[in-house]
Design a protein around this motif. Structure first.
Motif, short mmCIF file in Angstrom:
data_model
loop_
_atom_site.label_atom_id
_atom_site.label_comp_id
_atom_site.label_asym_id
_atom_site.label_seq_id
_atom_site.Cartn_x
_atom_site.Cartn_y
_atom_site.Cartn_z
N GLU A 1 0.98 -1.28 0.20
CA GLU A 1 -0.03 -0.10 -0.07
C GLU A 1 0.85 1.44 0.06
O GLU A 1 0.23 1.92 -0.47
CB GLU A 1 -0.75 -0.27 0.96
CG GLU A 1 -2.09 1.55 1.35
CD GLU A 1 -3.55 0.69 2.67
OE1 GLU A 1 -3.63 1.75 2.02
OE2 GLU A 1 -3.20 0.19 2.82
N ALA A 2 2.06 1.35 0.50
CA ALA A 2 2.33 2.34 0.91
C ALA A 2 3.07 2.54 -0.78
O ALA A 2 3.10 3.55 -1.25
CB ALA A 2 4.16 2.23 1.46
N LEU A 3 3.52 1.79 -1.32
CA LEU A 3 3.72 2.11 -2.61
C LEU A 3 2.86 2.79 -3.98
O LEU A 3 3.49 3.21 -4.89
CB LEU A 3 4.95 0.69 -3.74
CG LEU A 3 5.87 0.70 -3.25
CD1 LEU A 3 6.13 -1.09 -4.48
CD2 LEU A 3 7.18 1.67 -3.98
N GLN A 4 1.88 2.41 -3.45
CA GLN A 4 1.00 2.52 -4.20
C GLN A 4 0.43 4.71 -4.01
O GLN A 4 0.06 4.88 -5.27
CB GLN A 4 -0.67 2.13 -3.42
CG GLN A 4 -0.48 0.73 -3.97
CD GLN A 4 -1.92 0.44 -3.78
OE1 GLN A 4 -2.82 1.23 -2.69
NE2 GLN A 4 -1.85 -1.02 -2.61
N GLU A 5 1.17 5.18 -3.31
CA GLU A 5 1.42 6.26 -3.11
C GLU A 5 2.01 6.92 -4.27
O GLU A 5 2.12 8.11 -4.39
CB GLU A 5 2.23 6.79 -1.57
CG GLU A 5 1.58 6.93 -0.62
CD GLU A 5 2.25 6.81 0.65
OE1 GLU A 5 2.62 7.70 0.98
OE2 GLU A 5 1.52 6.58 2.26
N SER A 6 3.00 6.00 -4.97
CA SER A 6 3.44 6.42 -5.68
C SER A 6 2.59 6.84 -7.29
O SER A 6 3.31 7.33 -8.44
CB SER A 6 4.86 5.32 -6.39
OG SER A 6 5.71 5.37 -5.66
N TRP A 7 2.12 6.88 -7.52
CA TRP A 7 0.07 6.68 -8.34
C TRP A 7 0.10 7.93 -9.01
O TRP A 7 -0.73 8.10 -9.96
CB TRP A 7 -0.53 5.34 -8.29
CG TRP A 7 -0.30 3.92 -8.39
CD1 TRP A 7 0.51 3.59 -9.15
CD2 TRP A 7 -0.82 2.95 -7.83
NE1 TRP A 7 0.40 2.09 -8.82
CE2 TRP A 7 -0.40 1.51 -8.61
CE3 TRP A 7 -1.97 2.94 -6.92
CZ2 TRP A 7 -0.98 0.94 -8.16
CZ3 TRP A 7 -2.72 1.92 -7.03
CH2 TRP A 7 -1.85 0.29 -7.51
N THR A 8 0.14 9.01 -7.98
CA THR A 8 0.07 9.95 -7.43
C THR A 8 0.06 10.99 -8.64
O THR A 8 -1.11 11.20 -9.69
CB THR A 8 0.25 11.01 -6.20
OG1 THR A 8 0.02 9.87 -4.85
CG2 THR A 8 -0.33 12.56 -5.96
N PRO A 9 1.15 11.51 -9.27
CA PRO A 9 1.37 11.94 -10.57
C PRO A 9 0.59 11.25 -11.90
O PRO A 9 0.17 11.85 -12.70
CB PRO A 9 2.85 12.07 -11.06
CG PRO A 9 3.41 10.67 -10.11
CD PRO A 9 2.58 10.95 -8.74
N GLY A 10 0.54 10.22 -11.84
CA GLY A 10 -0.23 8.96 -12.60
C GLY A 10 -1.26 9.55 -13.22
O GLY A 10 -1.96 9.40 -14.39
N PHE A 11 -2.23 8.86 -11.87
CA PHE A 11 -3.40 9.70 -11.57
C PHE A 11 -3.80 11.52 -12.14
O PHE A 11 -4.53 10.77 -12.55
CB PHE A 11 -4.10 9.25 -10.30
CG PHE A 11 -4.53 8.10 -10.13
CD1 PHE A 11 -5.15 6.82 -11.02
CD2 PHE A 11 -4.01 6.78 -9.09
CE1 PHE A 11 -5.93 5.82 -11.07
CE2 PHE A 11 -3.94 5.63 -8.47
CZ PHE A 11 -5.06 5.11 -9.83
N ASP A 12 -3.04 11.89 -11.98
CA ASP A 12 -3.49 13.11 -12.23
C ASP A 12 -3.14 13.55 -13.70
O ASP A 12 -3.68 14.72 -14.55
CB ASP A 12 -2.23 14.07 -11.57
CG ASP A 12 -2.40 14.59 -10.09
OD1 ASP A 12 -3.28 14.08 -9.24
OD2 ASP A 12 -1.34 14.46 -8.99
N ARG A 13 -2.13 12.24 -14.19
CA ARG A 13 -2.25 12.51 -15.30
C ARG A 13 -3.90 12.28 -16.69
O ARG A 13 -4.17 12.09 -17.25
CB ARG A 13 -0.85 12.24 -16.26
CG ARG A 13 -0.51 12.17 -18.09
CD ARG A 13 0.05 13.36 -17.78
NE ARG A 13 0.28 13.81 -19.75
CZ ARG A 13 -0.76 14.02 -20.26
NH1 ARG A 13 -1.69 14.67 -19.80
NH2 ARG A 13 -1.03 14.49 -21.52
#
Length: 389
Positions: free
Chosen positions: A227-239
Motif C-alpha cells: 500500500e505504501a508503494l501505491q502512493e507513487s501513483w499520484t502523478p499518474g492519476f493526475d495525468r
C-alpha cells in the motif's frame, strides 16, 4: 444473462462480506457422491470450474473446451461457477482460505482467475504442480511455469495492443508519450474502459502509472501487496484525470473490453487499447473492419501475460481437475483456445497444426510485461474510480 445448466452467476455476493464468504460464495451445481467425489446425473463424475473473467472467457469454456472435453470423456460432466468481471475475487479467496484451513471442499475443483498466482498462491490454498504432476506442462516455457509460483498452470497468453483505424491514422503512436499527445490532439477519438470492468482499460491505466515509477517501484507492485508503494501513483492519476476531457465524449468510459471493441467497430472512435485475443476474434467475425490495425507501444509497453489455472488443495476431485487441465494443454485444447479467442498457445508450437503455429510464430508468453499483483490491481481500480472520472 441466460443461466445455462452449467452456469451459476454469483448473484448474492453483493450483499455478502468477506467474513461471510463460506455462506455466500460461489456454489457449484454438482452434488457430492457418497464416496466424497462429485457425481453428476446418472453416476457421471463432475468437475466444477470456477471462472472469474469476462464473457469471452465464459464462452471459451462453455462453447469450446467443455463440449470437446465431454465428447472425449462421456463419463464426465463439467460445471461452471462464474464471477463475471471478477467483481468478488476477494470473497472467493477468503472462501478458499477457510476451506483449506478446515480441510473442506471449496465447491470447485479448478479455478480460472487472476488471483491464482497472487493472493490464492500466497495464502497456500492451491495444489503444487509441475510437469511431473501435470504432464501437459512438459513443453511450456520454464519462465512461464515459474511465473505461476509453483501452483499456477499456464494455459493461454495474451497482451494489450493499440488498435487504430488505418483509414484515419497513417502512423500510429509508437510510444506512450506519443499516444498521450495524440489523444489530446484528437479529442473524442480515443476510449478505454474503466479498469474495474476489463483488462484492456486496466492495462492503459497501469502503463500511464508506470511511466512515473522507477523499475524498482514497478517490480514491487508486481510481486506483492504494498500500500505504501501505491502512493507513487499520484502523478499518474493526475495525468489520467487531465486526459479525461480528451477521451470519448469528453470523459465517457465504456463498461468492459467488449464495449471498446464495439466503438471501434462502428466508427465512434479511431483508437483504443484492446486485448490481442479479443481484437483478432473481432476482426475474424466482422465486428471490426480489416482496416483497423494494431501495434504495440513502448516506453513502456502495454501489459500482457499468461493466464493461469489453479487446483484447490482441498478440492474433492483433484484427479478430474488434472485430467481436464491436461486436455486444455493438449494440442486439441490449445487449438480450441487459439481458434475461439485467439489466445497465444503456451505449449511448443511444433505440437500444433501448421496454420495455428504460423499465426502465433512471433508470440512469446515468457516475454510479456506483467500487470500488478492482484490486490494492488484492485486498489488501482478503486482509486481510478475515485480520482479520474
Amino acid at each position: 444473462m441466460v443461466i445455462s445448466k452449467r452456469l451459476l452467476t454469483v448473484g448474492l455476493a453483493g450483499i455478502c462480506t468477506v467474513a461471510l464468504a463460506t455462506a455466500c460464495g460461489p456454489v457449484s451445481s454438482s452434488d457430492a457422491g457418497d464416496d466424497g467425489t462429485d457425481e453428476g446425473s446418472e453416476g457421471t463424475t463432475t468437475v466444477t470450474v470456477f471462472i472469474s473473467g469476462d464473457t469471452n472467457l465464459v464462452d471459451l469454456w462453455e462453447q469450446g473446451i467443455i463440449p470437446a472435453y465431454e465428447e472425449a470423456n462421456p463419463d464426465v460432466q463439467v460445471d461452471v461457477t462464474l464471477d463475471l468481471h471478477g467483481e468478488h475475487d476477494q470473497q472467493t479467496v477468503a472462501k478458499l482460505v477457510t476451506a483449506t484451513e478446515a480441510g473442506d471442499d471449496p465447491g470447485f475443483d479448478l479455478v480460472d482467475a487472476g488471483f491464482v498466482i497472487s493472493s490464492a498462491a500466497e495464502a497456500g490454498t492451491l495444489l503444487e504442480v509441475d510437469p511431473a504432476t501435470v504432464s501437459g506442462l512438459a513443453t511450456v516455457p520454464e519462465n512461464t511455469i515459474t511465473a505461476g509460483k509453483g501452483v499456477g498452470i499456464p494455459y493461454r497468453a495474451s497482451s494489450v495492443l493499440l488498435a487504430y483505424d488505418s483509414t484515419v491514422i497513417d502512423n500510429p503512436p509508437a510510444t506512450l508519450e506519443e499516444l498521450l499527445t495524440w489523444i489530446e490532439a484528437n479529442p473524442g477519438q480515443f476510449a478505454y474502459n474503466s479498469p474495474s470492468t476489463g483488462g484492456s482499460g486496466g492495462a492503459f491505466v497501469t502503463t500511464v502509472l508506470d511511466s512515473y515509477l522507477t523499475q524498482e517501484e514497478q517490480d514491487g507492485l508486481r510481486v506483492g501487496y504494498d500500500e505504501a508503494l501505491q502512493e507513487s501513483w499520484t502523478p499518474g492519476f493526475d495525468r489520467l484525470a487531465e486526459l479525461g476531457a480528451s477521451v470519448y465524449q469528453g470523459g465517457v468510459y465504456p463498461n468492459g473490453n467488449s464495449q471498446v471493441l464495439e466503438l471501434l467497430g462502428n466508427g465512434s472512435i479511431s483508437m483504443a487499447p484492446v486485448w490481442s485475443d479479443q481484437f483478432i476474434t473481432a476482426v475474424e467475425t466482422g465486428l471490426i473492419s480489416e482496416d483497423v490495425h494494431y501495434a504495440q507501444i513502448s516506453d513502456p509497453s502495454f501489459t500482457g501475460s499468461a493466464s493461469y489455472l489453479g487446483i484447490p488443495r482441498t478440492a474433492d476431485n483433484t484427479e478430474g481437475a488434472i485430467d481436464l487441465v491436461n486436455f486444455v494443454l493438449s494440442p486439441e485444447g490449445q487449438t480450441i483456445i487459439a481458434e475461439q479467442i485467439s489466445g497465444y498457445p503456451v505449449i511448443a508450437l511444433d505440437e500444433l497444426p501448421e496454420d495455428v503455429a504460423a499465426q502465433f510464430a512471433d508470440a512469446d508468453p515468457s516475454a510479456l510485461r506483467p500487470g500488478y499483483y492482484s490486490e494492488n490491481n484492485d486498489d488501482m481500480s478503486n482509486l481510478w474510480d475515485q480520482l479520474v472520472p
